[in-house]
Structures are given as structure tokens and as C-alpha cells.
Design a protein around this motif. Sequence first.
Motif, PDB file in Angstrom:
ATOM      1  N   GLU A  98       2.063   6.834  -6.421  1.00 58.73           N
ATOM      2  CA  GLU A  98       0.919   7.813  -6.951  1.00 58.73           C
ATOM      3  C   GLU A  98       1.175   9.252  -6.657  1.00 58.73           C
ATOM      4  O   GLU A  98       0.908  10.165  -7.264  1.00 58.73           O
ATOM      5  CB  GLU A  98      -0.560   7.244  -6.023  1.00 58.73           C
ATOM      6  CG  GLU A  98      -0.984   6.065  -6.787  1.00 58.73           C
ATOM      7  CD  GLU A  98      -2.160   5.452  -6.058  1.00 58.73           C
ATOM      8  OE1 GLU A  98      -2.589   6.151  -5.061  1.00 58.73           O
ATOM      9  OE2 GLU A  98      -2.779   4.626  -6.583  1.00 58.73           O
ATOM     10  N   LEU A  99       1.750   9.281  -5.359  1.00 54.53           N
ATOM     11  CA  LEU A  99       2.168  10.705  -4.979  1.00 54.53           C
ATOM     12  C   LEU A  99       3.241  11.362  -5.695  1.00 54.53           C
ATOM     13  O   LEU A  99       3.408  12.485  -6.132  1.00 54.53           O
ATOM     14  CB  LEU A  99       2.769  10.745  -3.317  1.00 54.53           C
ATOM     15  CG  LEU A  99       3.258  11.912  -2.798  1.00 54.53           C
ATOM     16  CD1 LEU A  99       2.071  12.819  -2.819  1.00 54.53           C
ATOM     17  CD2 LEU A  99       3.850  11.567  -1.419  1.00 54.53           C
TER      18      LEU A  99
ATOM     19  N   THR B 103       0.762  -1.260  -0.018  1.00 55.83           N
ATOM     20  CA  THR B 103      -0.085   0.095   0.142  1.00 55.83           C
ATOM     21  C   THR B 103       0.873   1.312   0.046  1.00 55.83           C
ATOM     22  O   THR B 103       0.654   2.097  -0.789  1.00 55.83           O
ATOM     23  CB  THR B 103      -0.983   0.091   1.351  1.00 55.83           C
ATOM     24  OG1 THR B 103      -1.579  -1.061   1.134  1.00 55.83           O
ATOM     25  CG2 THR B 103      -1.729   1.232   1.332  1.00 55.83           C
ATOM     26  N   LEU B 104       1.835   1.247   0.963  1.00 52.31           N
ATOM     27  CA  LEU B 104       2.818   2.253   1.076  1.00 52.31           C
ATOM     28  C   LEU B 104       3.703   2.608  -0.454  1.00 52.31           C
ATOM     29  O   LEU B 104       3.795   3.993  -0.761  1.00 52.31           O
ATOM     30  CB  LEU B 104       3.770   1.999   1.974  1.00 52.31           C
ATOM     31  CG  LEU B 104       4.592   3.169   2.451  1.00 52.31           C
ATOM     32  CD1 LEU B 104       3.995   4.588   2.795  1.00 52.31           C
ATOM     33  CD2 LEU B 104       5.624   3.055   3.583  1.00 52.31           C
TER      34      LEU B 104
ATOM     35  N   ARG C 131       2.574   1.535  -3.193  1.00 56.39           N
ATOM     36  CA  ARG C 131       1.464   2.117  -4.302  1.00 56.39           C
ATOM     37  C   ARG C 131       1.162   3.780  -3.930  1.00 56.39           C
ATOM     38  O   ARG C 131       1.351   4.657  -4.995  1.00 56.39           O
ATOM     39  CB  ARG C 131       0.146   1.244  -4.279  1.00 56.39           C
ATOM     40  CG  ARG C 131      -1.005   1.828  -5.058  1.00 56.39           C
ATOM     41  CD  ARG C 131      -1.993   0.848  -5.163  1.00 56.39           C
ATOM     42  NE  ARG C 131      -2.496   0.814  -3.557  1.00 56.39           N
ATOM     43  CZ  ARG C 131      -3.399   1.707  -3.043  1.00 56.39           C
ATOM     44  NH1 ARG C 131      -3.783   2.931  -3.439  1.00 56.39           N
ATOM     45  NH2 ARG C 131      -3.504   1.417  -1.682  1.00 56.39           N
ATOM     46  N   GLN C 132       0.956   4.045  -2.798  1.00 52.45           N
ATOM     47  CA  GLN C 132       0.678   5.441  -2.407  1.00 52.45           C
ATOM     48  C   GLN C 132       1.830   6.465  -2.713  1.00 52.45           C
ATOM     49  O   GLN C 132       1.704   7.482  -3.334  1.00 52.45           O
ATOM     50  CB  GLN C 132       0.278   5.650  -1.002  1.00 52.45           C
ATOM     51  CG  GLN C 132      -0.919   5.021  -0.566  1.00 52.45           C
ATOM     52  CD  GLN C 132      -1.333   5.096   0.921  1.00 52.45           C
ATOM     53  OE1 GLN C 132      -0.375   5.171   1.725  1.00 52.45           O
ATOM     54  NE2 GLN C 132      -2.539   4.905   1.301  1.00 52.45           N
ATOM     55  N   THR C 133       3.011   5.848  -2.629  1.00 52.84           N
ATOM     56  CA  THR C 133       4.572   6.730  -3.072  1.00 52.84           C
ATOM     57  C   THR C 133       4.540   6.761  -4.195  1.00 52.84           C
ATOM     58  O   THR C 133       4.728   8.035  -4.509  1.00 52.84           O
ATOM     59  CB  THR C 133       5.483   5.878  -2.345  1.00 52.84           C
ATOM     60  OG1 THR C 133       5.421   5.546  -0.886  1.00 52.84           O
ATOM     61  CG2 THR C 133       6.883   6.650  -2.521  1.00 52.84           C
TER      62      THR C 133
END
Length: 280
Positions: free
Chosen positions: A65-66, A58-59, A61-63
Motif C-alpha cells: 500500500e505504501l 500485515t507488513l 500489505r502495508q508495504t
Amino acid sequence: MLSADGHKVLGVYEIYADPKGLEHTLASRRHMIWATVAAVLLALWAALALLVRGASKTLTRQTRELRERSRDLLASYERLEESSLEAIESLNATVEAKDPDTAGHSLRVQRVALAIAAQLDLTAQQLDALRFGSLFHDIGKIAVPDGILVKPAKLDYWEYVQMKTHSGEGARIVEKFGRLREAVPIIRHHHERWDGSGYPDGLAEDAIPLEAAIVGIADAWDAMTTDRPYHRALTESEALAEIRAGRDTQFSPVVVDAFFFAAALLPDELGLDEPLQQAV
């Protein structure tokens, strides 16, 4: 037979037990307890591993995306910045188009200002501000009536008062653009004088930003060496004499010295026919 407390003893009995069975039971229970604890710990470790793995994915993926959003935001900001600069450049071109006699003035002032700055110890940030401040120093003239800008004679008192508003108006226009905010003091104060008799704020000596003092002398040099409807262009020797005479009164002495060094080392940038033999 009496007991120690005075009561009559009826009888006595003894119990004999084999401890091996009990020890075996305790040992088997102990093994079961350790096995249970180990199983619980293993289950907890597995659950934690799955949790960490899921959180890591999750982290990640979020990184990702960020980062993608940051790239998109940066690209959008760069496009906005380019559009802003294009808008300011168009506005500046409009100012020069209003007065054909000053065509190319802003670029010449920028070239002279950067040649002077090359003789001084300016930071990269100061040079960046100077590059834009020198180019857009007269942008506030967009607010000055055309009749005053193109008047082929000396301005009267009230016309001159209106003309002097251009430095403050230019600063007001440019301060709306974040990319140009460092250039605002240059635009506002390029008509200040070393002796404090300039405008708009009457700053004197070192209270005048160095970059503004540079643009001030570059602006004066181009005005003196360019034909205008109300005066002829001075010769090189005449204009150099005016700059020298303005040291400590109109112009910063440090900037005047840098100007003459530039005249000796970078004559083409100042529009000189040949290098000045004596710098100062």
C-alpha cells in the motif's frame, strides 16, 4: 538406659522402605514435567509462528500500500511539476509577446548559454539549472510597464531604474516553484558585471554565480546581434570584438574564453555563419 542428653530411652525403632516405588514415581513425574515443558514450548513456538506470519502478511500489505501511495504521490508531484513549468512557460511567452522585437530571445539565449557551458566543467545539476535559468532569465519583465518594454528609443533614468527591477522580480516569481529553485540565482544575477557595476546587487568577479555569468554573456550576445528599434544589429565581427573588449570588465574572463571556444566549435549554436578560426 539413658540417652546422650541424659533422658531415659524407652525404646528404638527402625523404618525400612522400598525406594523402587519412589524412584518410579519421581521418574514418571520427571517425564511428565519434561512433556509439559515441551508442550508449553511447542505451543509458544506455534503462537509465535502464527504471530510472525500474521505480522509478515500485515507488513507485506502495508508495504504494498505504501508503494502504491508513493507511486501515486510521485505521479501527482510530476503532474504538478509539469503544470508549474507550463505556467512559467506561458508567463514567459506572455513577456515575449509584449515585445515582438524580442520574440525568440529566450530560446536563443538558452541555446548560446548551453553552447558556452559545453566548454566548461559544469555538473549535471548546474546544467539543469542553466537550462531553466537561461530560458526564464527575463520573466521578471512581466512586472515592467509595456511602455518601457516597447519604447523605440533609449530609456531615461527612471525608466531604466524600472527596467532593472526585472531580474529581482524574475527571481521572486521563480523561487515559488521548487523545481526551478536552483535557477533563481541565475535569473537574479545575470546582469551583474565582472567589475561590480552591474545590478541588482553589484556583485563582482567570482561572487557572481558562474551560471549567471554565462547567461549574462549569452544575453548580451543576442542583444548585440539582433535588430532592435533603438539600435541595429552588429555584424559578427563587431559583436565578437565587443565580447572580447568586455573581458575582465563586463564579462567573466573564464566565460569569455569559453564563448570563443564555442564560437570555434559550435558556431551554429551561436548563430555564426562559419566557425571562428582563432578561439581566443
